[in-house]
Design an enzyme around this catalytic site. Sequence first.
Site, PDB file in Angstrom:
ATOM      1  N   ARG A  43      94.544  -9.103  65.839  1.00  0.00           N
ATOM      2  CA  ARG A  43      95.896  -9.062  65.257  1.00  0.00           C
ATOM      3  C   ARG A  43      96.161 -10.301  64.402  1.00  0.00           C
ATOM      4  O   ARG A  43      96.715 -10.196  63.302  1.00  0.00           O
ATOM      5  CB  ARG A  43      96.950  -8.929  66.353  1.00  0.00           C
ATOM      6  CG  ARG A  43      96.938  -7.553  67.026  1.00  0.00           C
ATOM      7  CD  ARG A  43      97.919  -7.468  68.149  1.00  0.00           C
ATOM      8  NE  ARG A  43      97.553  -8.435  69.187  1.00  0.00           N
ATOM      9  CZ  ARG A  43      98.312  -8.730  70.224  1.00  0.00           C
ATOM     10  NH1 ARG A  43      99.497  -8.173  70.368  1.00  0.00           N
ATOM     11  NH2 ARG A  43      97.908  -9.598  71.124  1.00  0.00           N
ATOM     12  N   ASN A  61      98.496  -3.897  69.283  1.00  0.00           N
ATOM     13  CA  ASN A  61      97.503  -3.311  70.180  1.00  0.00           C
ATOM     14  C   ASN A  61      98.045  -1.994  70.715  1.00  0.00           C
ATOM     15  O   ASN A  61      99.243  -1.870  70.991  1.00  0.00           O
ATOM     16  CB  ASN A  61      97.212  -4.232  71.364  1.00  0.00           C
ATOM     17  CG  ASN A  61      96.367  -5.426  70.981  1.00  0.00           C
ATOM     18  OD1 ASN A  61      95.684  -5.434  69.968  1.00  0.00           O
ATOM     19  ND2 ASN A  61      96.400  -6.454  71.804  1.00  0.00           N
TER      20      ASN A  61
END
Length: 117
Positions: A43, A61
């Site tokens: 990320r 996620n």
Amino acid sequence: MAQTDRHANEQDTEKLEAWVASQSKLLRMRAIVSGRVQGVGFRYFTAIAAHKLNVTGWVRNLRDGRVQVEAQGSQQALFAMYEKLCEGPEWSRVSHVDVTNIPVSRGERTFHVEYDE
């Protein structure tokens, strides 16, 4: 001769305006990234890439171990973003990136990490 030059300049201007319009057209994609993509800085890697490419949107996620990205920008920027997603950070192992075109989100100005699905 002067009219021909002016006509050529007008054509060049029209071509330039068309090119600028095509480059500034916003597109949006949803990408689902599979593989070893959680717990490896994916990320953070995605957010850095988005900022460098002037792309807006978000990354998060998913509970099933994949990562979801929504990214918005020019066609060129989104293609570069797709390449970055396929690459991933050093410790990741990307096995597949599934991309879908989705409607543009008007007024979006940043790219951020979302922490809940």
